[in-house]
Design a protein around this motif. Structure first.
Motif, short mmCIF file in Angstrom:
data_model
loop_
_atom_site.label_atom_id
_atom_site.label_comp_id
_atom_site.label_asym_id
_atom_site.label_seq_id
_atom_site.Cartn_x
_atom_site.Cartn_y
_atom_site.Cartn_z
N HIS A 298 0.86 -1.18 0.00
CA HIS A 298 0.00 0.00 0.00
C HIS A 298 0.89 1.23 0.00
N MET A 299 0.41 2.33 -0.58
CA MET A 299 1.21 3.54 -0.63
C MET A 299 0.33 4.76 -0.82
N GLY A 300 0.92 5.92 -0.60
CA GLY A 300 0.18 7.16 -0.79
C GLY A 300 1.12 8.36 -0.71
N ILE A 301 0.53 9.54 -0.74
CA ILE A 301 1.28 10.80 -0.72
C ILE A 301 0.98 11.53 0.57
N MET A 302 2.02 11.93 1.28
CA MET A 302 1.85 12.60 2.56
C MET A 302 1.39 14.05 2.36
N LEU A 303 0.34 14.43 3.09
CA LEU A 303 -0.14 15.82 3.07
C LEU A 303 0.43 16.61 4.24
N THR A 304 0.70 15.90 5.32
CA THR A 304 1.40 16.46 6.48
C THR A 304 2.33 15.35 6.98
N SER A 305 2.90 15.54 8.16
CA SER A 305 3.77 14.50 8.70
C SER A 305 3.00 13.25 9.11
N GLU A 306 1.66 13.35 9.21
CA GLU A 306 0.86 12.21 9.65
C GLU A 306 -0.30 11.87 8.72
N ARG A 307 -0.76 12.82 7.93
CA ARG A 307 -1.92 12.57 7.07
C ARG A 307 -1.47 12.14 5.68
N ILE A 308 -2.07 11.05 5.21
CA ILE A 308 -1.70 10.46 3.93
C ILE A 308 -2.90 10.44 2.99
N CYS A 309 -2.66 10.75 1.74
CA CYS A 309 -3.68 10.72 0.69
C CYS A 309 -3.41 9.50 -0.18
N TYR A 310 -4.42 8.66 -0.37
CA TYR A 310 -4.18 7.38 -1.03
C TYR A 310 -5.43 6.91 -1.76
N ALA A 311 -5.28 5.87 -2.55
CA ALA A 311 -6.39 5.21 -3.24
C ALA A 311 -6.32 3.73 -2.93
N GLY A 312 -7.41 3.02 -3.28
CA GLY A 312 -7.40 1.58 -3.12
C GLY A 312 -7.80 1.08 -1.76
N GLY A 313 -8.40 1.95 -0.93
CA GLY A 313 -8.87 1.51 0.38
C GLY A 313 -10.29 0.99 0.29
N SER A 314 -11.03 1.11 1.39
CA SER A 314 -12.41 0.64 1.41
C SER A 314 -13.32 1.48 0.53
N SER A 315 -12.95 2.74 0.31
CA SER A 315 -13.73 3.62 -0.55
C SER A 315 -13.16 3.57 -1.97
N PRO A 316 -14.04 3.65 -2.99
CA PRO A 316 -13.53 3.67 -4.37
C PRO A 316 -12.87 5.01 -4.72
N TYR A 317 -13.08 6.01 -3.87
CA TYR A 317 -12.54 7.34 -4.12
C TYR A 317 -11.19 7.52 -3.42
N VAL A 318 -10.45 8.50 -3.87
CA VAL A 318 -9.21 8.88 -3.18
C VAL A 318 -9.56 9.31 -1.76
N SER A 319 -8.79 8.84 -0.79
CA SER A 319 -9.10 9.07 0.63
C SER A 319 -7.93 9.75 1.33
N VAL A 320 -8.22 10.28 2.50
CA VAL A 320 -7.20 10.86 3.37
C VAL A 320 -7.40 10.32 4.77
N SER A 321 -6.32 9.86 5.40
CA SER A 321 -6.39 9.31 6.76
C SER A 321 -5.12 9.67 7.52
N ASN A 322 -5.19 9.51 8.83
CA ASN A 322 -3.98 9.58 9.64
C ASN A 322 -3.23 8.27 9.44
N ILE A 323 -1.99 8.36 9.00
CA ILE A 323 -1.25 7.15 8.66
C ILE A 323 -1.06 6.23 9.87
N ASN A 324 -1.09 6.81 11.06
CA ASN A 324 -0.89 6.01 12.26
C ASN A 324 -2.13 5.18 12.63
N THR A 325 -3.26 5.48 12.00
CA THR A 325 -4.48 4.73 12.29
C THR A 325 -4.80 3.70 11.22
N ILE A 326 -4.01 3.66 10.15
CA ILE A 326 -4.25 2.68 9.09
C ILE A 326 -3.80 1.30 9.56
#
Length: 211
Positions: free
Chosen positions: A165-193
Motif C-alpha cells: 500500500h502507498m500514498g502521498i503525505m499531506l502532512t507529517s501524519e496525514r496520507i492521501c491514497y487510493a485503493g482503500g475501502s472507498s472507491p474514491y481517493v481518501s485521506v487518513s492519519n497514517i498512524n491509524t491505518i
C-alpha cells in the motif's frame, strides 16, 4: 590585474571542484563559501602564485562559492515546490476521483508534476523496498520526519492478492491514497491505518530530490 592566467584558472578550477564536493557531503552556506575561498588560494599557490595572486585566488574562490550557493538554493526551492505541488495535486482528488490501485494514483500524480521515476507505475511493494533505487527519490533515514509531498509505502500481502500500500503525505501524519475501502481517493492519519493481520504496517518514506 597582472595575475597569471594559469594561476587564475587553477584557482577557479580548484575552488569550483572543492565547493561542489562540499555540497555533495552536505556542507552548504558560508561553510561551502569558505572552503571555496581557501581552495582558490591553494589553487593559485599550486600554480606558483605569490601572496597577491594567492589572495586574488581566495577572492575568486569566494565568488565561485557564492555563485554555487545561490544556484544550489534556487534548485532546492524548485524541488521543494514540486513536492508541495505533488501534495496539492493529490489533495484535489480527495473524495472526487476514483482509483482502483494505490500505485496508479501515485504514479498519475507524479506524472502530472514530472516527478515519476519510471514510465511504468511501480508496485506499492516495490516502493516499500528501500533497496530498490527510485530515480529522483531517496528513502528517509531513521529519525527523519515525513513532510508534505513525501511518499509513504509498505510491503504487505493482503488476502485480496495486493502486495503493498502507498500514498502521498499531506502532512507529517496525514496520507492521501487510493485503493482503500472507498472507491474514491481518501485521506487518513497514517498512524491509524491497519492492515488485515497487523496494526503496525512497516512504512517507509521517500523524498523527491530531483531527476
Amino acid at each position: 590585474r597582472g595575475v597569471d592566467f594559469w594561476q587564475g584558472a587553477a584557482a577557479g578550477f580548484v575552488s569550483s571542484f572543492a565547493g561542489s564536493a562540499a555540497q555533495g557531503v552536505g556542507i552548504h552556506g558560508w561553510g561551502m563559501v569558505g572552503i571555496s575561498a581557501a581552495s582558490g588560494g591553494v589553487g593559485a599557490a599550486i600554480a606558483g602564485g605569490k601572496a597577491e595572486e594567492i589572495l586574488f585566488g581566495m577572492v575568486q574562490g569566494a565568488m565561485v562559492g557564492v555563485l554555487n550557493h545561490m544556484q544550489g538554493e534556487i534548485i532546492e526551492k524548485r524541488i521543494e515546490q514540486k513536492r508541495l505541488d505533488l501534495a496539492r495535486s493529490a489533495a484535489q482528488r480527495w473524495d472526487v476521483v476514483k482509483y482502483k490501485h494505490c500505485n496508479e494514483f501515485v504514479q498519475d500524480m507524479m506524472i502530472e508534476n514530472e516527478m515519476n521515476p519510471t514510465d511504468k507505475a511501480l508496485l506499492a511493494r516495490e516502493w516499500g523496498d528501500i533497496k530498490q533505487v527510485k530515480s529522483g527519490w531517496r528513502p528517509l533515514q531513521a529519525g527523519e520526519t515525513p513532510e508534505r509531498g513525501d511518499i509513504a509505502a509498505a510491503k504487505y500481502r493482503f488476502d485480496s492478492g495486493a502486495t503493498g500500500h502507498m500514498g502521498i503525505m499531506l502532512t507529517s501524519e496525514r496520507i492521501c491514497y487510493a485503493g482503500g475501502s472507498s472507491p474514491y481517493v481518501s485521506v487518513s492519519n497514517i498512524n491509524t491505518i491497519k492492515f488485515e493481520n497487523t496494526n503496525k504496517p512497516n512504512w517507509v518514506y521517500y523524498r523527491y530530490i530531483g531527476n
